[in-house]
Design a protein around this motif. Structure first.
Motif, PDB file in Angstrom:
ATOM      1  N   THR A 137       0.837  -1.203   0.000  1.00 26.06           N
ATOM      2  CA  THR A 137       0.000   0.000   0.000  1.00 26.06           C
ATOM      3  C   THR A 137       0.872   1.252   0.000  1.00 26.06           C
ATOM      4  N   TYR A 138       1.922   1.247   0.816  1.00 28.72           N
ATOM      5  CA  TYR A 138       2.837   2.385   0.880  1.00 28.72           C
ATOM      6  C   TYR A 138       3.488   2.630  -0.481  1.00 28.72           C
ATOM      7  N   ARG A 139       3.962   1.567  -1.126  1.00 30.89           N
ATOM      8  CA  ARG A 139       4.597   1.706  -2.441  1.00 30.89           C
ATOM      9  C   ARG A 139       3.610   2.291  -3.456  1.00 30.89           C
ATOM     10  N   GLN A 140       2.369   1.784  -3.427  1.00 30.29           N
ATOM     11  CA  GLN A 140       1.360   2.289  -4.356  1.00 30.29           C
ATOM     12  C   GLN A 140       1.081   3.760  -4.093  1.00 30.29           C
ATOM     13  N   LEU A 141       0.924   4.125  -2.826  1.00 33.88           N
ATOM     14  CA  LEU A 141       0.670   5.527  -2.498  1.00 33.88           C
ATOM     15  C   LEU A 141       1.865   6.399  -2.844  1.00 33.88           C
ATOM     16  N   SER A 142       3.060   5.865  -2.661  1.00 32.49           N
ATOM     17  CA  SER A 142       4.267   6.599  -3.023  1.00 32.49           C
ATOM     18  C   SER A 142       4.300   6.848  -4.535  1.00 32.49           C
ATOM     19  N   ARG A 143       3.957   5.822  -5.332  1.00 36.70           N
ATOM     20  CA  ARG A 143       3.893   5.985  -6.794  1.00 36.70           C
ATOM     21  C   ARG A 143       2.837   7.016  -7.174  1.00 36.70           C
ATOM     22  N   ASP A 144       1.672   6.931  -6.506  1.00 41.61           N
ATOM     23  CA  ASP A 144       0.607   7.892  -6.789  1.00 41.61           C
ATOM     24  C   ASP A 144       1.058   9.311  -6.460  1.00 41.61           C
ATOM     25  N   ALA A 145       1.769   9.463  -5.334  1.00 42.16           N
ATOM     26  CA  ALA A 145       2.258  10.797  -4.953  1.00 42.16           C
ATOM     27  C   ALA A 145       3.289  11.293  -5.957  1.00 42.16           C
ATOM     28  N   ASN A 146       4.195  10.427  -6.396  1.00 45.31           N
ATOM     29  CA  ASN A 146       5.193  10.824  -7.393  1.00 45.31           C
ATOM     30  C   ASN A 146       4.526  11.197  -8.713  1.00 45.31           C
ATOM     31  N   ASN A 147       3.510  10.433  -9.125  1.00 46.70           N
ATOM     32  CA  ASN A 147       2.776  10.764 -10.348  1.00 46.70           C
ATOM     33  C   ASN A 147       2.079  12.110 -10.218  1.00 46.70           C
ATOM     34  N   ALA A 148       1.459  12.347  -9.072  1.00 45.81           N
ATOM     35  CA  ALA A 148       0.783  13.622  -8.849  1.00 45.81           C
ATOM     36  C   ALA A 148       1.794  14.771  -8.863  1.00 45.81           C
ATOM     37  N   LYS A 149       2.974  14.547  -8.277  1.00 42.46           N
ATOM     38  CA  LYS A 149       4.019  15.563  -8.253  1.00 42.46           C
ATOM     39  C   LYS A 149       4.481  15.871  -9.682  1.00 42.46           C
ATOM     40  N   GLU A 150       4.642  14.829 -10.485  1.00 41.40           N
ATOM     41  CA  GLU A 150       5.054  15.023 -11.880  1.00 41.40           C
ATOM     42  C   GLU A 150       3.997  15.811 -12.644  1.00 41.40           C
ATOM     43  N   LYS A 151       2.725  15.452 -12.447  1.00 38.34           N
ATOM     44  CA  LYS A 151       1.651  16.180 -13.131  1.00 38.34           C
ATOM     45  C   LYS A 151       1.620  17.635 -12.689  1.00 38.34           C
ATOM     46  N   TYR A 152       1.850  17.861 -11.424  1.00 35.32           N
ATOM     47  CA  TYR A 152       1.887  19.234 -10.893  1.00 35.32           C
ATOM     48  C   TYR A 152       3.022  20.015 -11.538  1.00 35.32           C
ATOM     49  N   ARG A 153       4.195  19.404 -11.613  1.00 32.55           N
ATOM     50  CA  ARG A 153       5.350  20.079 -12.228  1.00 32.55           C
ATOM     51  C   ARG A 153       5.092  20.370 -13.702  1.00 32.55           C
ATOM     52  N   GLU A 154       4.500  19.393 -14.377  1.00 26.04           N
ATOM     53  CA  GLU A 154       4.171  19.607 -15.795  1.00 26.04           C
ATOM     54  C   GLU A 154       3.178  20.748 -15.946  1.00 26.04           C
ATOM     55  N   ALA A 155       2.190  20.795 -15.074  1.00 27.19           N
ATOM     56  CA  ALA A 155       1.194  21.868 -15.136  1.00 27.19           C
ATOM     57  C   ALA A 155       1.846  23.208 -14.843  1.00 27.19           C
TER      58      ALA A 155
END
Length: 171
Positions: A137-155
């Motif tokens: 669960t932690y790994r999945q949430l960590s991936r989700d957080a990294n994806n969200a961070k990437e989308k934020y940076r792209e935006a």
């Protein structure tokens, strides 16, 4: 204090102690059984001797020696009866309770091993199975957080999204 170190082999130590106690109690039981058997045999021999001697006694003469001899025979017979009674008491009392104690100790050991196995199984479940689920669960949430961070940076890079208040920055 060494408390944790003392508990590292506690299960094996407890099993060894229980095995040793059971073995000692069984040795005591064998000793007491042999003692009862030998006391009964000795008592039977004493009574047999006194019966044979009483048959051979001639009451023709009464003297100090014959009175003394008669007293020895009666005391030997009394000793035989006492020995037989004590052997019977030992057999029916302490020896019986000792056998019960051995069975109880064996049952306690069996129960302890069963409970220890259950605790080990539960401990494994908690520390391994549930921990692995939490890690996943932690790994999945960590991936989700990294994806969200990437989308934020792209935006941010595209200038599409600018928050009014930024509480913290992702780095």
């Amino acid at each position: 204090m060494g408390f944790g170190r003392d508990l590292t082999n506690s299960h094996e130590g407890l099993l060894k102690l229980q095995d040793w106690e059971i073995k000692l109690l069984e040795t005591v039981k064998r000793f007491m059984t042999l003692r009862v058997k030998s006391d009964k045999e000795y008592a039977a021999l004493l009574l047999s001797i006194t019966q044979q001697t009483e048959k051979q006694e001639a009451a023709d003469y009464v003297s100090t020696v014959s009175k003394s001899w008669s007293q020895v025979i009666h005391q030997t017979e009394a000793l035989g009866r006492i020995m037989k009674g004590h052997a019977d008491d030992l057999n029916s009392g302490p020896l019986h309770r000792l056998a019960t104690l051995i069975r109880d100790k064996q049952q306690v050991k069996k129960s302890y091993q069963s409970l220890h196995q259950q605790l080990e199984s539960h401990n494994y479940k908690v520390t391994k199975s549930e921990l692995e689920k939490l890690k996943t669960t932690y790994r999945q949430l960590s991936r989700d957080a990294n994806n969200a961070k990437e989308k934020y940076r792209e935006a941010l890079a595209k200038g599409l999204w600018l928050p009014r208040y930024t509480c913290f920055m992702f780095t």
